[in-house]
Scaffold this motif. Structure first.
Motif, short mmCIF file in Angstrom:
data_model
loop_
_atom_site.label_atom_id
_atom_site.label_comp_id
_atom_site.label_asym_id
_atom_site.label_seq_id
_atom_site.Cartn_x
_atom_site.Cartn_y
_atom_site.Cartn_z
N THR A 50 149.10 23.43 -0.53
CA THR A 50 147.67 22.87 -0.59
C THR A 50 146.99 23.79 -1.88
O THR A 50 146.41 23.37 -2.69
N GLU A 51 147.25 25.04 -1.58
CA GLU A 51 146.75 26.14 -2.44
C GLU A 51 147.41 25.97 -3.76
O GLU A 51 146.77 26.00 -4.99
N LEU A 103 139.43 26.17 -2.94
CA LEU A 103 140.59 27.22 -3.08
C LEU A 103 140.33 28.58 -2.36
O LEU A 103 141.08 29.18 -1.49
N ILE A 104 139.41 29.21 -2.55
CA ILE A 104 138.84 30.56 -2.08
C ILE A 104 138.68 30.65 -0.66
O ILE A 104 139.25 31.11 0.02
N SER A 105 137.97 29.28 -0.27
CA SER A 105 137.89 29.24 1.27
C SER A 105 139.32 29.15 1.86
O SER A 105 139.47 29.73 3.10
N LEU A 106 140.13 28.21 1.40
CA LEU A 106 141.46 28.24 2.00
C LEU A 106 142.18 29.57 2.05
O LEU A 106 142.71 29.94 2.89
N LYS A 107 142.13 30.27 0.73
CA LYS A 107 142.86 31.55 0.80
C LYS A 107 142.39 32.62 1.86
O LYS A 107 142.94 33.57 2.21
N GLU A 108 140.94 32.60 2.06
CA GLU A 108 140.42 33.57 2.78
C GLU A 108 140.28 33.07 4.46
O GLU A 108 140.06 33.98 5.18
N SER A 154 139.54 37.38 -6.13
CA SER A 154 139.01 38.13 -7.14
C SER A 154 138.85 37.39 -8.49
O SER A 154 137.83 37.22 -9.31
N ASP A 155 140.20 36.88 -8.92
CA ASP A 155 140.40 36.05 -10.18
C ASP A 155 139.43 34.88 -10.14
O ASP A 155 138.88 34.26 -11.04
N LEU A 156 139.63 34.30 -8.96
CA LEU A 156 138.99 32.86 -8.84
C LEU A 156 137.51 32.87 -8.92
O LEU A 156 136.83 32.11 -9.16
N LYS A 157 136.81 34.22 -8.47
CA LYS A 157 135.57 34.09 -8.43
C LYS A 157 135.17 34.60 -10.05
O LYS A 157 134.06 34.08 -10.29
N SER A 158 135.92 35.25 -10.66
CA SER A 158 135.68 35.30 -12.22
C SER A 158 135.68 33.93 -12.80
O SER A 158 135.01 33.65 -13.65
#
Length: 215
Positions: free
Chosen positions: A68-69, A55-60, A164-168
């Motif tokens: 999809t997200e 999901l992070i890769s997709l958002k970036e 940033s929230d997904l990384k947390s």
């Protein structure tokens, strides 16, 4: 053979094929239920970790996709909640108290995820996470006639969170995977010792997967 029996037979066959040079004894459920529970939980947490990274890769990426997200985010919430909720089969679950020895931010993130799971995914509550309004659409003639009106709904669903929230979340997942691994080690030792104590080599032959036949 029932579908459940077929699924179990497939697992036995897969295990036997994966370790052709070894003898495999199936551990009875009464000895292995807790061990199996935490192994499945760790698999779920690892799965969530994988799709969170996706999901992070997709958002970036330049090729982001809102649908999809949202699908990935909902899958994260569903699977995360599954690790902490009661179940009819009596499998073990993670407890919120396991986070109390860690930074408060992980407890708050956990509570947020569980609240989302309960109010947005598992149930349809009146919350900020999902809102909708129904309208009567009438043509600009201004006459509210049956053939000239239509009921429509406009909804807004919670979008997936910021990177940033997904990384947390990844930090929390790694912490929980460590906790689950500790549980696996503890219950694995207990189940292993109980098996050796309860079954003689002769009795254990009935549990030898290598000799089992499946129709």
């Amino acid at each position: 053979m029932t579908e459940k029996e077929k699924a179990i037979a497939d697992i036995y066959i897969a295990a036997r094929n994966s370790y052709p040079e070894n003898l495999l004894y199936v551990m009875p459920v009464e000895l292995s239920k807790k061990l199996k529970s935490f192994m499945l939980i760790r698999e779920d947490l690892t799965f969530i970790l994988d799709i969170t990274e996706q999901l992070i890769s997709l958002k970036e990426s330049a090729d982001s996709n809102t649908t999809t997200e949202l699908a990935l985010w909902q899958s994260i919430l569903i699977t995360y909640g599954k690790c902490f909720t009661e179940n009819k089969a009596g499998f073990s679950k993670l407890e919120k108290s396991q986070l109390e020895q860690h930074d408060m931010k992980y407890q708050l993130l956990h509570e947020y995820l569980m609240e989302l799971r309960h109010s947005y995914i598992a149930h349809r509550d009146d919350t900020v996470h999902e809102q909708a309004m129904v309208f009567i659409k009438v043509s600009k003639t201004g006459y509210m006639l049956d053939g000239d009106t239509e009921d429509i709904i406009i909804a807004r669903k919670l979008a997936s969170p910021r990177v940033s929230d997904l990384k947390s979340l990844i930090e929390l997942l790694n912490l929980l995977i460590t906790e689950a691994t500790i549980k696996i080690q503890k219950n694995g030792d207990k189940a292993h010792n109980a098996f050796l104590k309860k079954y003689t080599p002769e009795q254990a032959k009935s549990l030898l997967v290598n000799n089992m036949k499946f129709e």
